[in-house]
Structures are given as structure tokens and as C-alpha cells.
Design a protein around this motif. Structure first.
Motif, PDB file in Angstrom:
ATOM      1  N   ILE A  34      -1.220   5.329  -9.598  1.00  0.00           N
ATOM      2  CA  ILE A  34      -0.960   4.484  -9.590  1.00  0.00           C
ATOM      3  C   ILE A  34      -3.364   4.935  -9.073  1.00  0.00           C
ATOM      4  O   ILE A  34      -3.512   5.852  -8.239  1.00  0.00           O
TER       5      ILE A  34
ATOM      6  N   ILE B 107      -1.001  -4.041  -8.867  1.00  0.00           N
ATOM      7  CA  ILE B 107      -0.888  -2.055  -8.449  1.00  0.00           C
ATOM      8  C   ILE B 107       0.611  -2.391  -9.676  1.00  0.00           C
ATOM      9  O   ILE B 107       1.140  -1.259 -10.296  1.00  0.00           O
TER      10      ILE B 107
ATOM     11  N   ALA C 288       1.565   2.156  -3.426  1.00  0.00           N
ATOM     12  CA  ALA C 288      -0.304   2.251  -4.260  1.00  0.00           C
ATOM     13  C   ALA C 288      -0.145   3.669  -3.893  1.00  0.00           C
ATOM     14  O   ALA C 288      -1.237   4.735  -4.441  1.00  0.00           O
ATOM     15  N   SER C 289       0.571   4.436  -2.917  1.00  0.00           N
ATOM     16  CA  SER C 289      -0.333   5.733  -3.261  1.00  0.00           C
ATOM     17  C   SER C 289       0.549   6.697  -4.289  1.00  0.00           C
ATOM     18  O   SER C 289       0.774   8.483  -4.252  1.00  0.00           O
TER      19      SER C 289
ATOM     20  N   SER D   9      -5.881   4.778  -6.417  1.00  0.00           N
ATOM     21  CA  SER D   9      -6.398   3.442  -5.903  1.00  0.00           C
ATOM     22  C   SER D   9      -8.019   3.354  -4.917  1.00  0.00           C
ATOM     23  O   SER D   9      -8.428   4.434  -4.759  1.00  0.00           O
TER      24      SER D   9
ATOM     25  N   ALA E 199      -8.062   1.377  -2.390  1.00  0.00           N
ATOM     26  CA  ALA E 199      -7.796   1.087  -1.387  1.00  0.00           C
ATOM     27  C   ALA E 199      -8.588   1.656  -0.052  1.00  0.00           C
ATOM     28  O   ALA E 199      -9.138   1.386   0.522  1.00  0.00           O
TER      29      ALA E 199
ATOM     30  N   ALA F 284      -5.292  -0.116  -7.123  1.00  0.00           N
ATOM     31  CA  ALA F 284      -4.970  -0.520  -5.529  1.00  0.00           C
ATOM     32  C   ALA F 284      -6.620  -1.445  -5.019  1.00  0.00           C
ATOM     33  O   ALA F 284      -7.410  -0.689  -5.490  1.00  0.00           O
ATOM     34  N   TYR F 285      -6.696  -2.516  -4.129  1.00  0.00           N
ATOM     35  CA  TYR F 285      -7.750  -2.229  -3.526  1.00  0.00           C
ATOM     36  C   TYR F 285      -7.261  -3.044  -2.451  1.00  0.00           C
ATOM     37  O   TYR F 285      -6.440  -3.636  -2.165  1.00  0.00           O
TER      38      TYR F 285
ATOM     39  N   PHE G 266       0.598  -1.431   0.099  1.00  0.00           N
ATOM     40  CA  PHE G 266       0.116  -0.002  -0.060  1.00  0.00           C
ATOM     41  C   PHE G 266       0.745   1.287   0.070  1.00  0.00           C
ATOM     42  O   PHE G 266       0.435   1.955  -0.374  1.00  0.00           O
TER      43      PHE G 266
END
Ligand code: PMP
Length: 431
Positions: A36, A354, A31-32, A38, A40, A359-360, A28
Motif C-alpha cells: 500500500i 486501501i 495501510a502500513s 500510504s 496517511a 491510503a490517505y 490504518f
């Protein structure tokens, strides 16, 4: 001291021994990155707040009451704020009196204090399956034995809860409480039907249950509807948790508990032990926000923002997902819960996702027992609206490719989902 692994390992309290950061958490941090999309973190869209109004309120607070705002306060929280929170709760028809409330550092601290108040190691707590990852975190940090009850489009299967209570009673066990997020649940995106709320309230009476009603999203129904609260139905059997995180801002860390008087008194003592008192500054900021600003208009704006995003995500899912993928259709809140066909494991898929710039949160984070490998949570509240489709297109491509692979490798003989790896606790994300 052992220096090969964690040199402090043997000194930790038992409740901390099993805690470790997951590989998923490391993913994660990647993922920021801006490339990406996101889905998430379950984060409110603070960009749609009127920041000029916030600036004005902060400046006025410092100018007019700075010394008080920067001082310690009482452990229960300011009575002025508690009276205003009673009004906020009234908007959903949730009855309360300022004396019933204890202010907390967000709803999360409320959950932690409640866990601390009731849970000894090994005690059973019942929750929805899936449930809020921070709820599992709070309960697990006190070594609760979390049992989860399946949900459907109408929320927790209260018939299965009743069955579980009967099974537990046969073993001479009873749960300390039942944790539920009845409105626009995190992560499932569904709400408990009115009928089930009544049934749950009846069960609480017939089985002498305590209910923990966690309600961050109740004012975020896309059409502005509200449901009867459990607190309204059986007030003596409910500990209710609320928060300003979704109707104002999570950065003010302002939550609260409404509890029967004896529980309220214990919670005040526990919060004094934890952090003496809630932050006077943010309490007074929230007071001014609620009294000098059109806060209900802001809530309406949030609803519109989230409704639009949900619609875009749902349309994109219809267009892009391969056959066999299913998802819930939320009527409010932040979340869609997606189920992929057997043979795909959403924890294993995350690294590829990713790489694919989407992302999730894998479903396992929302179960205490490591199930949920075929699910994922998609949060639509935060990404810019024009990137939501892009993210779903990427996820769709990835799932198409994965499904072809599963077919090629397994044919019709798809294996059962694997269990959670020991190093794979739920991620702890904002929201
Ligand atoms: N409960 C649920 C179900 C949530 O989704 C969240 C935040 N995402 C919280 C509690 C805690 O929120 P906060 O601490 O910001 O009030």
C-alpha cells in the motif's frame, strides 16, 4: 459493573467517556502493509537523516556523560538545551530567552499541557478549520468546545475570526485562546499571509485574546523563507510551541513551549505532575546534535527531500485527477489538502482506497464538528519518491470510478455530505 460492553465504562472520568478508537484507525493498521502506498501518517523522512552521525553522537554521549544522561533532571528542562533552542528559534526570527522555555515530550505534550492549563469542560477554543488532529485530541481530552474558522490559501480567515468573536461576545462568551499553525499548516498545507498575521496580532490586542502559535514546520519552507511569528508581533499574548521532530527526529520527543512567565510557571508544575521531568538522555542527545553536527545542513537536506516529493505529487495530481478535484499547493511542510466533488465521501471511500492499495486521512479527522467529508489529507513526506506517482495513479483511478458511480446513481441530484458517525472520531496518527 456492566459486562456486556466495556465493564469499566461507568467508572471513567467524564472526559474519557466519549473517547473511542475509530474504524478508521483499524484501517490504518492495514495501510502500513508494504504493497500500500500510504499518504496517511504525517511522518518525517528519518531515512534521510545521517544515521552514522547520530550513532556517533549517542556513543559519545554515553561514554562521556552517561551517568548524567541516564539520571532525572529538572522539570523545566536543561538550561544548556534551552539556550540552544533559543538559537534554533532565532533562525526563524522568533525572539526568546532560555528562561521563557519549558521543554516537553514533543510539541504534542506541549499542546496537552496548555489545554490542561486553560480549558475547563465546555470552554471555547478557536482553531483553524481544518486543524491538526492532535490539537483537536488534546483539546477534546479536556472537553473543550472547539470552534473552527475557515481557511483559504492565505491561512485562517481573520475576518471570519473577528465575526465569530463578535457573535460570541453577543452571547457573553469569549474563547480561552485561538490555536493556529501559521506555517505550512497541518493538514491544509498553506501558510498565513503576513498581512493576516498583523491583523491577528491587532485582534489579539483589541479583543484581549491569547494565541497558541504551533510551529513545527517553519524551517521547512522549500525555498528557505521565513515569516514573522506571532510571538514576535505580540509576545505577551502568545504561547509558542516548537519541536525538533521535523528538523531532527520525532523519536527524540523533544518539543518546547515559550510562554509569558506566569504561564511558564504553571506549565512547569503541570509537566512535573505528568512526568516529573523531560528525558535527560534525549535532551543531551539533541544538545550534542546541535553543537557538534551541521544541523542546518540536515534541515536543508530535509527541505530538498520534501520539495522533490511535493513536486512529484503535484505533477501526478495534475495528470491523474478527474475534473472537479481541487488541492492546495504547499510551499513547504508535508501536506496537500484535497477536495473531491460532492457525492463522494472520503471516510466511506477509505476502505476502497486501501483495497486499491493507497491510503490517505479522511478530512473529518481535522474538524471537531464532523464536517470535512469531501476532503482528504495527502502527506508526501514519507513514501519513497518513486512510489508517489503510483499512489496518485491509484487514487485517480478510484476517484474516476467513484465519480461515474455518483453520476449514475444521483445524476444532477447530489445529496449533501453526511454527518460524522458517532463512532468516528479523528484518527490519531503519528503526525
Ligand atoms: N503540531 C502540529 C501541527 C503537528 O503537525 C505535529 C506533528 N505532526 C505536532 C504539533 C506534534 O509533533 P511532535 O509531538 O512530534 O513534536
Amino acid at each position: 459493573m456492566r459486562l456486556d460492553t466495556d465493564p469499566y465504562l461507568e467508572r471513567y472520568a467524564a472526559r474519557v467517556q466519549g473517547m473511542s478508537a475509530s474504524e478508521i484507525r483499524a484501517l490504518f493498521s492495514v495501510a502500513s502493509r508494504p504493497e500500500i502506498v500510504s499518504f496517511a501518517g504525517g511522518m518525517p523522512n528519518t531515512a534521510s537523516l545521517d544515521l552514522e552521525a547520530v550513532e556517533h553522537v549517542v556513543a559519545q554521549l554515553v561514554r562521556e556523560e552517561g551517568a548524567t544522561a541516564l539520571q532525572y533532571g529538572g522539570g523545566q528542562g536543561r538550561v544548556e538545551l534551552r539556550e540552544l533552542i533559543v538559537e534554533v528559534m532565532r533562525h526563524e526570527g522568533v525572539p526568546a530567552h532560555a528562561d521563557d522555555l519549558v521543554m516537553t515530550v514533543g510539541g504534542q505534550q506541549a499542546l496537552e499541557l496548555i489545554a490542561k492549563c486553560f480549558v475547563d469542560p465546555g470552554d471555547i477554543v478557536i482553531a483553524e478549520g481544518p486543524t491538526y488532529v492532535g490539537g483537536i485530541g488534546a483539546l477534546s481530552s479536556h472537553q473543550a468546545d472547539v470552534r473552527q474558522v475557515e481557511m483559504d490559501a492565505d491561512g485562517m480567515r481573520v475576518d471570519l475570526l473577528e465575526q465569530l468573536l463578535t457573535d460570541l461576545a453577543a452571547q457573553g462568551r469569549e474563547p480561552k485562546f485561538v490555536y493556529t499553525v501559521p506555517n505550512h499548516q497541518n493538514p491544509a498545507g498553506v501558510s498565513m499571509s503576513v498581512e493576516r498575521r498583523h491583523r491577528l496580532a491587532e485582534l489579539a490586542v483589541s479583543h484581549d485574546l491569547l494565541l497558541l502559535e504551533d510551529n513545527p514546520y517553519g524551517l521547512l519552507d522549500f525555498d528557505g523563507r521565513t515569516w514573522p511569528s506571532l510571538r514576535e508581533l505580540v509576545p505577551d499574548r502568545v504561547i509558542y510551541v516548537g519541536t525538533m521532530s521535523k528538523t531532527f527526529a520525532p523519536g527524540v520527543r523533544t518539543g518546547w513551549v515559550a510562554a509569558p512567565a506566569p504561564v511558564r510557571d504553571k506549565l512547569i508544575l503541570l509537566r512535573e505532575a505528568a512526568d516529573l521531568c523531560p528525558a535527560s538522555f534525549t535532551q543531551m542527545l539533541v544538545e550534542r546534535w546541535l553543537t557538534t553536527q551541521p544541523w542546518q545542513d540536515q534541515v536543508k537536506r530535509f527541505r530538498t527531500v520534501y520539495h522533490e516529493r511535493a513536486e512529484v505529487m503535484l505533477r501526478a495530481l495534475e495528470d491523474e485527477m478527474p475534473e472537479g478535484v481541487e488541492w492546495t499547493v504547499p510551499a513547504g511542510g508535508f501536506y496537500i489538502w484535497l477536495t473531491v466533488p460532492a457525492g463522494i465521501d472520503t471516510s466511506d471511500l477509505l476502505a476502497k482506497a486501501i483495497q486499491h492499495r493507497v491510503a490517505y486521512v479522511p478530512g473529518r479527522g481535522f474538524y471537531a464538528d464532523g464536517t470535512g467529508g469531501q476532503q482528504m489529507r495527502l502527506c508526501f513526506s514519507y513514501p519513497p519518491i518513486d512510489r508517489i506517482r503510483e499512489g496518485i495513479v491509484r487514487l485517480g483511478e478510484l476517484l474516476h470510478t467513484e465519480l461515474e458511480l455518483v453520476q449514475a446513481v444521483y445524476g444532477g441530484q447530489i445529496p449533501d455530505a453526511r454527518e460524522r458517525r458517532p463512532d468516528e472520531p479523528g484518527p490519531q496518527l503519528g503526525g
